[in-house]
Design an enzyme around this catalytic site. Sequence first.
Site, short mmCIF file in Angstrom:
data_model
loop_
_atom_site.label_atom_id
_atom_site.label_comp_id
_atom_site.label_asym_id
_atom_site.label_seq_id
_atom_site.Cartn_x
_atom_site.Cartn_y
_atom_site.Cartn_z
N ASN A 103 49.05 46.95 26.39
CA ASN A 103 47.66 46.44 26.37
C ASN A 103 47.59 45.00 25.85
O ASN A 103 46.51 44.48 25.61
CB ASN A 103 46.76 47.36 25.53
CG ASN A 103 47.16 47.41 24.06
OD1 ASN A 103 48.06 46.69 23.64
ND2 ASN A 103 46.51 48.25 23.29
N GLU A 111 45.31 45.06 18.02
CA GLU A 111 44.87 45.62 19.30
C GLU A 111 43.83 44.68 19.95
O GLU A 111 43.27 43.81 19.27
CB GLU A 111 44.24 47.00 19.06
CG GLU A 111 45.19 48.02 18.41
CD GLU A 111 46.22 48.60 19.37
OE1 GLU A 111 46.66 47.90 20.31
OE2 GLU A 111 46.62 49.76 19.16
N HIS A 128 48.87 43.92 22.93
CA HIS A 128 48.82 43.73 21.47
C HIS A 128 50.10 43.07 20.94
O HIS A 128 51.16 43.17 21.54
CB HIS A 128 48.49 45.04 20.73
CG HIS A 128 49.60 46.05 20.65
ND1 HIS A 128 49.37 47.39 20.40
CD2 HIS A 128 50.94 45.93 20.76
CE1 HIS A 128 50.52 48.02 20.35
NE2 HIS A 128 51.48 47.17 20.57
P1 PGA Z 1 58.00 48.54 22.22
O1 PGA Z 1 56.59 48.27 21.52
O2 PGA Z 1 58.91 47.49 21.72
O3 PGA Z 1 58.41 49.91 21.74
O4 PGA Z 1 57.75 48.48 23.70
C1 PGA Z 1 56.10 46.96 21.52
C2 PGA Z 1 54.73 46.95 20.89
O5 PGA Z 1 53.98 47.92 21.02
O6 PGA Z 1 54.39 45.93 20.27
#
Ligand code: PGA
Length: 267
Positions: free
Chosen positions: A136, A143, A138
């Site tokens: 998304n 968020e 973030h």
């Molecule tokens: P991920 O998560 O490295 O497990 O893809 C990244 C994030 O959510 O910032």
Amino acid sequence: MEIIIKNDYDEICTEAYHIIYQKWQQKNNMVLGCATGRTPLGVYAKLIDSNKKGKINFSELKVFSLDEYLGLKETHPQSFATYMNKHFYQQINIKKENIHGLKGMPEDIDEHCWVYESLIKSVGGIDIQILGIGSNGHIGFNEPSSSFASRTRVKTLTKETIKANKHYFRDGEEVPRYCLTMGIGTIMEAKTILLLAFGKNKEDAVVNSIEGPVTASVPASVLQLHPDVKIILDQEAASRLKRKDYYHWVYNKKKGIERYTKKLKSS
Ligand code: PGA
């Protein structure tokens, strides 16, 4: 922004490793901001390997973790403190007093966040901040709709982030809904930012962050305003970028620019 598109995950991690290594050569007591998640694991593995081989020495390194689940003790198996210790800190020759992280169960949340910010400032700020990106958009646990001016604080996770993090928890175990995270304003003060992304599920977040408008709806788009950000992607994460050819062209011409500017100086 420097957009670096590599063939695969290993190449992404090698590129990030070299950037950190070069910084460490200039500044042994560099300050590294560390993200959790799957994305940076390969970079940590390369740093550990290099440290074990005696090529890089972390005795003066200082680290700050990016975020933590609220309500989990430091020793909880799914806490980010446990994650960072297991995947990086315990495997390198870093001094315990140089490891900094947010606590999942602080006595006074506001004070804890404020002290964390002060601690970052007291060491002269973060030299390199490693970031992943959520699907998304973030960064950290900031968020969509997080203020670009935000500092370290409590955030409520989105349903999609809770779902994405479920696989780290046992069946039936609840994923925390709240977290502590460095704010976007905090992250933007890092001198260099390395954002890494791989895989198809990051392609929308990547294109929106790099080629879309700067908007709080896509937190990583704020990086367009940072003076030294490198975004390192694999082919899948980069697949929706429209200016891919230009990014490749710039990357391949980098050595040429260095030679050209040296020549101009000496002429
Ligand atoms: P991920 O998560 O490295 O497990 O893809 C990244 C994030 O959510 O910032």
